[in-house]
Structure formats: C-alpha cells, structure tokens
Motif scaffolding. Sequence first.
Motif, PDB file in Angstrom:
ATOM      1  N   GLN A   1       0.896  -1.015  -0.053  1.00  0.00           N
ATOM      2  CA  GLN A   1      -0.011   0.007  -0.147  1.00  0.00           C
ATOM      3  C   GLN A   1       0.545   1.170   0.103  1.00  0.00           C
ATOM      4  OE1 GLN A   1      -2.494  -0.638   3.274  1.00  0.00           O
ATOM      5  NE2 GLN A   1      -4.117  -1.623   2.026  1.00  0.00           N
ATOM      6  N   SER A   2       1.935   1.273   0.700  1.00  0.00           N
ATOM      7  CA  SER A   2       2.796   2.353   0.838  1.00  0.00           C
ATOM      8  C   SER A   2       3.419   2.672  -0.611  1.00  0.00           C
ATOM      9  CB  SER A   2       3.887   2.362   1.891  1.00  0.00           C
ATOM     10  OG  SER A   2       5.100   1.407   1.571  1.00  0.00           O
ATOM     11  N   LEU A   3       3.776   1.564  -1.213  1.00  0.00           N
ATOM     12  CA  LEU A   3       4.251   1.665  -2.770  1.00  0.00           C
ATOM     13  C   LEU A   3       3.335   2.148  -3.711  1.00  0.00           C
ATOM     14  CD1 LEU A   3       6.338  -1.714  -3.128  1.00  0.00           C
ATOM     15  CD2 LEU A   3       7.288   0.713  -2.849  1.00  0.00           C
ATOM     16  N   GLN A   4       2.121   1.765  -3.493  1.00  0.00           N
ATOM     17  CA  GLN A   4       1.008   2.355  -4.283  1.00  0.00           C
ATOM     18  C   GLN A   4       0.818   3.759  -4.062  1.00  0.00           C
ATOM     19  OE1 GLN A   4      -2.158  -0.393  -3.148  1.00  0.00           O
ATOM     20  NE2 GLN A   4      -2.172  -1.536  -5.126  1.00  0.00           N
ATOM     21  N   ASN A   5       0.876   4.340  -2.633  1.00  0.00           N
ATOM     22  CA  ASN A   5       0.899   5.757  -2.294  1.00  0.00           C
ATOM     23  C   ASN A   5       1.863   6.174  -3.285  1.00  0.00           C
ATOM     24  OD1 ASN A   5      -1.558   4.851  -0.967  1.00  0.00           O
ATOM     25  ND2 ASN A   5      -0.621   5.185   0.940  1.00  0.00           N
TER      26      ASN A   5
ATOM     27  N   VAL B   1       3.513   5.680  -5.812  1.00  0.00           N
ATOM     28  CA  VAL B   1       3.507   5.725  -7.257  1.00  0.00           C
ATOM     29  C   VAL B   1       2.537   6.827  -7.633  1.00  0.00           C
ATOM     30  CG1 VAL B   1       2.568   4.548  -9.165  1.00  0.00           C
ATOM     31  CG2 VAL B   1       4.355   3.445  -7.550  1.00  0.00           C
ATOM     32  N   GLU B   2       1.363   6.774  -6.835  1.00  0.00           N
ATOM     33  CA  GLU B   2       0.182   7.743  -7.085  1.00  0.00           C
ATOM     34  C   GLU B   2       0.767   9.325  -6.938  1.00  0.00           C
ATOM     35  OE1 GLU B   2      -3.829   8.951  -5.184  1.00  0.00           O
ATOM     36  OE2 GLU B   2      -3.611   6.904  -5.234  1.00  0.00           O
ATOM     37  N   PHE B   3       1.482   9.231  -5.679  1.00  0.00           N
ATOM     38  CA  PHE B   3       2.177  10.841  -5.533  1.00  0.00           C
ATOM     39  C   PHE B   3       3.117  11.144  -6.747  1.00  0.00           C
ATOM     40  CE2 PHE B   3       5.762  13.129  -3.588  1.00  0.00           C
ATOM     41  CZ  PHE B   3       5.040  14.306  -3.276  1.00  0.00           C
ATOM     42  N   LEU B   4       3.863  10.477  -6.961  1.00  0.00           N
ATOM     43  CA  LEU B   4       4.770  10.691  -7.957  1.00  0.00           C
ATOM     44  C   LEU B   4       4.224  10.862  -9.402  1.00  0.00           C
ATOM     45  CD1 LEU B   4       7.828   8.334  -6.840  1.00  0.00           C
ATOM     46  CD2 LEU B   4       7.821  10.648  -6.630  1.00  0.00           C
ATOM     47  N   SER B   5       3.133  10.060  -9.544  1.00  0.00           N
ATOM     48  CA  SER B   5       2.461  10.416 -10.848  1.00  0.00           C
ATOM     49  C   SER B   5       1.863  11.696 -10.985  1.00  0.00           C
ATOM     50  CB  SER B   5       1.397   9.231 -10.886  1.00  0.00           C
ATOM     51  OG  SER B   5       2.021   7.991 -11.120  1.00  0.00           O
ATOM     52  N   MET B   6       1.293  12.117  -9.816  1.00  0.00           N
ATOM     53  CA  MET B   6       0.916  13.418  -9.581  1.00  0.00           C
ATOM     54  C   MET B   6       1.754  14.408  -9.930  1.00  0.00           C
ATOM     55  SD  MET B   6      -2.523  13.040  -7.071  1.00  0.00           S
ATOM     56  CE  MET B   6      -1.496  12.831  -5.668  1.00  0.00           C
ATOM     57  N   ARG B   7       2.567  14.204  -9.186  1.00  0.00           N
ATOM     58  CA  ARG B   7       3.969  15.270  -9.280  1.00  0.00           C
ATOM     59  C   ARG B   7       4.375  15.303 -10.599  1.00  0.00           C
ATOM     60  NH1 ARG B   7       9.153  16.027  -5.316  1.00  0.00           N
ATOM     61  NH2 ARG B   7       9.653  18.144  -6.093  1.00  0.00           N
ATOM     62  N   ILE B   8       4.563  14.204 -11.008  1.00  0.00           N
ATOM     63  CA  ILE B   8       5.146  14.274 -12.716  1.00  0.00           C
ATOM     64  C   ILE B   8       4.090  15.278 -13.549  1.00  0.00           C
ATOM     65  CG2 ILE B   8       5.643  13.095 -14.826  1.00  0.00           C
ATOM     66  CD1 ILE B   8       7.014  11.292 -13.075  1.00  0.00           C
ATOM     67  N   ALA B   9       3.076  15.077 -13.357  1.00  0.00           N
ATOM     68  CA  ALA B   9       1.739  15.445 -14.122  1.00  0.00           C
ATOM     69  C   ALA B   9       1.659  16.851 -13.889  1.00  0.00           C
ATOM     70  CB  ALA B   9       0.236  14.745 -13.652  1.00  0.00           C
ATOM     71  N   SER B  10       1.753  17.492 -12.660  1.00  0.00           N
ATOM     72  CA  SER B  10       1.937  18.907 -12.218  1.00  0.00           C
ATOM     73  C   SER B  10       3.073  19.498 -12.930  1.00  0.00           C
ATOM     74  CB  SER B  10       1.645  18.970 -10.762  1.00  0.00           C
ATOM     75  OG  SER B  10       2.864  18.718 -10.240  1.00  0.00           O
ATOM     76  N   MET B  11       4.123  18.909 -12.832  1.00  0.00           N
ATOM     77  CA  MET B  11       5.381  19.425 -13.284  1.00  0.00           C
ATOM     78  C   MET B  11       5.359  19.823 -14.771  1.00  0.00           C
ATOM     79  SD  MET B  11       8.214  17.855 -10.982  1.00  0.00           S
ATOM     80  CE  MET B  11       9.463  18.334 -12.012  1.00  0.00           C
ATOM     81  N   SER B  12       4.677  18.968 -15.571  1.00  0.00           N
ATOM     82  CA  SER B  12       4.697  19.002 -17.264  1.00  0.00           C
ATOM     83  C   SER B  12       3.375  18.634 -17.634  1.00  0.00           C
ATOM     84  CB  SER B  12       5.704  17.841 -17.597  1.00  0.00           C
ATOM     85  OG  SER B  12       5.402  16.599 -16.983  1.00  0.00           O
ATOM     86  N   PRO B  13       2.365  19.499 -17.468  1.00  0.00           N
ATOM     87  CA  PRO B  13       1.157  19.387 -18.201  1.00  0.00           C
ATOM     88  C   PRO B  13       1.040  19.543 -19.476  1.00  0.00           C
ATOM     89  CG  PRO B  13       1.276  21.444 -16.923  1.00  0.00           C
ATOM     90  CD  PRO B  13       2.511  20.538 -16.550  1.00  0.00           C
ATOM     91  N   VAL B  14       2.061  20.237 -20.069  1.00  0.00           N
ATOM     92  CA  VAL B  14       2.225  20.520 -21.281  1.00  0.00           C
ATOM     93  C   VAL B  14       2.526  19.271 -22.116  1.00  0.00           C
ATOM     94  CG1 VAL B  14       3.520  21.850 -23.343  1.00  0.00           C
ATOM     95  CG2 VAL B  14       3.236  22.751 -21.166  1.00  0.00           C
ATOM     96  N   LEU B  15       3.418  18.475 -21.760  1.00  0.00           N
ATOM     97  CA  LEU B  15       3.497  17.134 -22.498  1.00  0.00           C
ATOM     98  C   LEU B  15       2.428  16.190 -22.397  1.00  0.00           C
ATOM     99  CD1 LEU B  15       7.085  16.254 -20.732  1.00  0.00           C
ATOM    100  CD2 LEU B  15       6.574  17.345 -22.868  1.00  0.00           C
ATOM    101  N   TYR B  16       1.799  16.106 -21.243  1.00  0.00           N
ATOM    102  CA  TYR B  16       0.340  15.446 -21.399  1.00  0.00           C
ATOM    103  C   TYR B  16      -0.703  15.863 -22.530  1.00  0.00           C
ATOM    104  CZ  TYR B  16       1.990  12.783 -17.314  1.00  0.00           C
ATOM    105  OH  TYR B  16       2.607  11.806 -16.530  1.00  0.00           O
ATOM    106  N   GLY B  17      -0.751  17.209 -22.654  1.00  0.00           N
ATOM    107  CA  GLY B  17      -1.305  17.641 -23.640  1.00  0.00           C
ATOM    108  C   GLY B  17      -0.978  17.169 -25.062  1.00  0.00           C
TER     109      GLY B  17
END
Length: 104
Positions: A60-64, A66-82
């Motif tokens: 569960q801690s590993l899942q948390n 991964v989720e945190f890092l995924s959100m952090r990456i998404a917030s740092m580079s929203p242009v790439l996701y676009g």
Amino acid sequence: KGYIHVRARRGQATDSHSLAERVRRERISERMRLLQTLVPGCDKVTGKALVLDEIINYVQSLQNQVEFLSMRIASMSPVLYGFGLDSDGLHDQAQVWGNKDNLH
C-alpha cells in the motif's frame, strides 16, 4: 502396485491426501519466506498473519508513492500530457525540440 510407499516420521500420516497437504503447506511456507525477503524489515516479524499485515502495508505504501509521483510528474509537465506523449515519446520529442536550430 498403484501406490508409492512413503515412510513417514513418527506422528505423520502417509496417505496421499495428507502428503499432498504437507507439500501444499511447505510451498506456502516457502513463498512466505520469499515475500519476507522482499519486504524491508519483514524478516523480524513472526507469524503468518503479522507477516501478511507487513506485506500489505508495504505494498500500500508503494502504491501511495507511485500515485504521489505520478501526480507530481503530471503537475510539473502538463504541456507534455497535452501532446499525448508517454515516456518513450518524450525522448524523441526532446531531440526534435533540441535540434530546432538545424531546421532552416
């Protein structure tokens, strides 16, 4: 002649069901030992229920994380996701952007 004679230790059964059950328990114990080696600090825990609790908490801690890092990456580079780029496409696109001086 359709059976194999197994010499059991004192107090152990020799019928095929009991032998199969013993093999099943040994495989479970082997897998539990393997899981204990994969989870940090789990080798100090005794009892299958407590070991499973530790493993569940760790996963569960590993899942948390991964989720945190995924959100952090998404917030740092929203242009790439676009652009719909994944991690493989990111390297290729970075090379294109880096070489824009070569485009005349």
